[in-house]
Design a protein around this motif. Sequence first.
Motif, short mmCIF file in Angstrom:
data_model
loop_
_atom_site.label_atom_id
_atom_site.label_comp_id
_atom_site.label_asym_id
_atom_site.label_seq_id
_atom_site.Cartn_x
_atom_site.Cartn_y
_atom_site.Cartn_z
N THR A 9 -0.78 -9.65 -13.54
CA THR A 9 -0.31 -10.00 -11.73
C THR A 9 1.11 -8.80 -11.88
O THR A 9 1.66 -7.75 -11.18
N VAL A 10 2.48 -8.45 -12.73
CA VAL A 10 2.87 -7.24 -12.31
C VAL A 10 2.29 -5.61 -13.33
O VAL A 10 3.02 -4.18 -13.23
N GLU A 11 1.40 -6.30 -13.62
CA GLU A 11 0.65 -5.07 -13.98
C GLU A 11 -0.32 -4.05 -12.67
O GLU A 11 -0.25 -3.59 -12.66
N GLN A 12 0.63 -5.07 -11.78
CA GLN A 12 -0.56 -4.76 -11.20
C GLN A 12 0.04 -3.82 -9.87
O GLN A 12 -0.12 -3.14 -8.56
N PHE A 13 1.70 -3.72 -10.44
CA PHE A 13 2.70 -2.65 -9.22
C PHE A 13 2.97 -1.88 -10.38
O PHE A 13 3.55 -2.21 -11.22
N ARG A 14 2.68 -0.80 -9.96
CA ARG A 14 2.25 0.13 -10.70
C ARG A 14 4.47 1.03 -10.88
O ARG A 14 4.75 2.01 -11.85
N GLU A 15 5.01 0.60 -9.62
CA GLU A 15 7.09 0.95 -10.16
C GLU A 15 7.25 -0.14 -10.70
O GLU A 15 8.65 0.89 -11.47
N LEU A 16 6.41 -1.36 -11.34
CA LEU A 16 7.40 -1.78 -12.53
C LEU A 16 6.55 -1.11 -13.80
O LEU A 16 6.13 -1.21 -14.35
N TYR A 51 4.97 6.86 -19.52
CA TYR A 51 4.75 5.08 -20.59
C TYR A 51 4.55 4.18 -18.98
O TYR A 51 5.77 4.89 -17.69
N LYS A 52 3.84 3.68 -18.55
CA LYS A 52 3.44 2.40 -17.99
C LYS A 52 3.71 1.14 -18.19
O LYS A 52 3.69 1.01 -19.83
N HIS A 53 3.91 0.57 -17.80
CA HIS A 53 3.70 -1.74 -17.86
C HIS A 53 5.11 -0.72 -19.24
O HIS A 53 4.51 -2.48 -20.33
N VAL A 54 5.86 -0.89 -19.10
CA VAL A 54 6.97 -0.92 -19.79
C VAL A 54 7.36 -2.41 -19.46
O VAL A 54 8.09 -2.39 -19.06
N PHE A 55 7.43 -2.79 -21.16
CA PHE A 55 8.64 -4.08 -20.59
C PHE A 55 8.85 -4.48 -21.71
O PHE A 55 8.38 -4.25 -23.15
N GLU A 56 9.49 -5.54 -21.96
CA GLU A 56 10.89 -6.02 -23.16
C GLU A 56 10.28 -7.88 -23.04
O GLU A 56 10.05 -8.53 -21.75
#
Length: 149
Positions: A45-52, A58-63
């Motif tokens: 779901t979060v990967e569907q929002f390019r802004e996140l 670097y894309k889809h960066v998360f901790e």
Amino acid sequence: MSVQLNTVRKLRVHWPISTETFAGIAAGEVAALQQDPGLAALLHTVEQFRELGDFGNYKHVFESGVGLEGFTCGEGAVPTLGTVGEHMVSPTFVFTTYFDAALEDHVVEQFIKELVDIHPWELPVIEVTGPVSVAGGLGAKDRSGAAAS
């Protein structure tokens, strides 16, 4: 080399996981993220929002982290885990990412709505730093588990 600082807001989602998934993540098993259906849905779901998590190259960066979430189910609750009056502790995956502070409210509202819709808890813990202006309908789920409108 210069570093460009951007003004961002933080999105943090607390997601219940099984003890097996908790152990796998704690042991550094990256596959545990995709083997758990709930976490796989969250990440998809979060990967569907390019802004996140967009950091330019670097894309889809998360901790993330794992921990425990405690709660007591009050009168009127329809808990996924536990019963009314019972104190519960649930293994939890904590997902954190960032987005541009200038992102329009309707986009923020959309990804919050989608997260609420897929979250297994009656009252999900979803944190967003900074002001959030939502039109409504993002509150507690109805008794069937669907998002209230």
